[in-house]
Motif scaffolding. Structure first.
Motif, short mmCIF file in Angstrom:
data_model
loop_
_atom_site.label_atom_id
_atom_site.label_comp_id
_atom_site.label_asym_id
_atom_site.label_seq_id
_atom_site.Cartn_x
_atom_site.Cartn_y
_atom_site.Cartn_z
N UNK A 1 0.84 -1.20 0.00
CA UNK A 1 0.00 0.00 0.00
C UNK A 1 0.88 1.25 0.00
N UNK A 2 0.45 2.25 -0.76
CA UNK A 2 1.14 3.54 -0.78
C UNK A 2 2.43 3.55 -1.56
N UNK A 3 2.78 2.46 -2.21
CA UNK A 3 4.08 2.37 -2.86
C UNK A 3 4.25 3.26 -4.08
N UNK A 4 3.14 3.77 -4.64
CA UNK A 4 3.22 4.67 -5.79
C UNK A 4 3.14 6.14 -5.40
N UNK A 5 2.94 6.42 -4.12
CA UNK A 5 2.82 7.81 -3.68
C UNK A 5 4.20 8.46 -3.66
N UNK A 6 4.36 9.61 -4.31
CA UNK A 6 5.70 10.22 -4.44
C UNK A 6 6.41 10.45 -3.11
N UNK A 7 5.69 10.88 -2.07
CA UNK A 7 6.39 11.16 -0.81
C UNK A 7 6.82 9.88 -0.12
N UNK A 8 6.11 8.78 -0.33
CA UNK A 8 6.54 7.49 0.23
C UNK A 8 7.78 7.00 -0.48
N UNK A 9 7.80 7.14 -1.81
CA UNK A 9 8.99 6.76 -2.59
C UNK A 9 10.19 7.58 -2.15
N UNK A 10 9.98 8.88 -1.97
CA UNK A 10 11.08 9.78 -1.57
C UNK A 10 11.59 9.42 -0.19
#
Length: 238
Positions: free
Chosen positions: A222-231
């Protein structure tokens, strides 16, 4: 006997009509699915009790735009809420170890939905958001200090310097705040490793906002495509 034959014929006819109606007449499946389409990096769902959520986002002028109150359908969300509530109840009234020495602060949560395009679409049926129909990589559950929920949402929608993981030997990690909340999100990970913690958002004024998030349930991320999670997974804040 003619009477029995007539009754049997009527029964066959009734069954045939029922079968034809089953396939020809459309079934009522509830209200049609529509989409909330929002031109913003992220949309948030804040819990208000009784399984309901206040849905909205911050616009480019920094103003909160309220989209209304909705029920939310999602097994993953319900699982996450149960874990957070159980974690808070277990640690309520305890004191964190040194170097903190502060009372445990129950964590609050907010649901975030976003994607890299800057336009968020959320399926709704009646007054229920069908979160199960949203790509799991585009949403997650954020946990933080109750006093930081609005600041976290504001930063994500209006802009921030960076998202980063905090190194365990840094002064930030060992500080009373935000170190104590960073430590608590780490506690949540050890309590249930469906959550990740130990990360911060650095606001434009250099204020640090600690947070954790639901990242994994039943082999689904979950959330793996969200830019701030990636960053946050790529950067380290020392």
């Amino acid at each position: 006997m003619p009477g029995r034959a007539l009754i049997a014929g009527i029964i066959v006819a009734v069954v045939a009509v029922a079968l034809i109606a089953m396939f020809i007449i459309p079934h009522y499946a509830g209200p049609p699915i529509r989409y909330l389409t929002i031109n913003a990096p992220y949309v948030f769902m804040k819990p208000i009790g009784n399984g309901q959520y206040d849905v909205g986002y911050y616009n480019s002028q920094g103003q909160w735009v309220d989209l209304g109150i909705y029920n939310v359908s999602s097994n993953a969300l319900q699982n996450a809420v149960n874990v957070i509530n159980s974690f808070n109840q277990q640690n309520m009234g305890t004191t964190l170890p040194q170097p903190y020495g502060t009372q445990f602060q129950p964590l609050d949560y907010v649901v975030v939905v976003g994607n890299s395009t800057g336009i968020v679409q959320i399926p709704v049926q009646g007054n229920t958001i069908l979160l199960n129909k949203v790509n799991p990589g585009d949403w997650t559950v954020l946990v933080t200090d109750p006093n930081d929920v609005n600041k976290l949402m504001y930063a994500l929608d209006t802009g921030y310097k960076e998202a980063a993981g905090v190194m365990s030997l840094s002064q930030v990690y060992t500080s009373k705040y935000p170190g104590s909340i960073i430590y608590e999100t780490g506690m949540l990970y050890h309590y249930n490793n469906e959550f990740a913690g130990g990360v911060v958002i650095v606001m434009n004024n250099n204020t640090l906002i600690p947070w954790g998030y639901m990242w994994h349930i039943s082999s689904q991320g979950f959330g793996g495509f969200l830019p701030f999670v990636i960053q946050a997974s790529a950067n380290r804040y020392s």
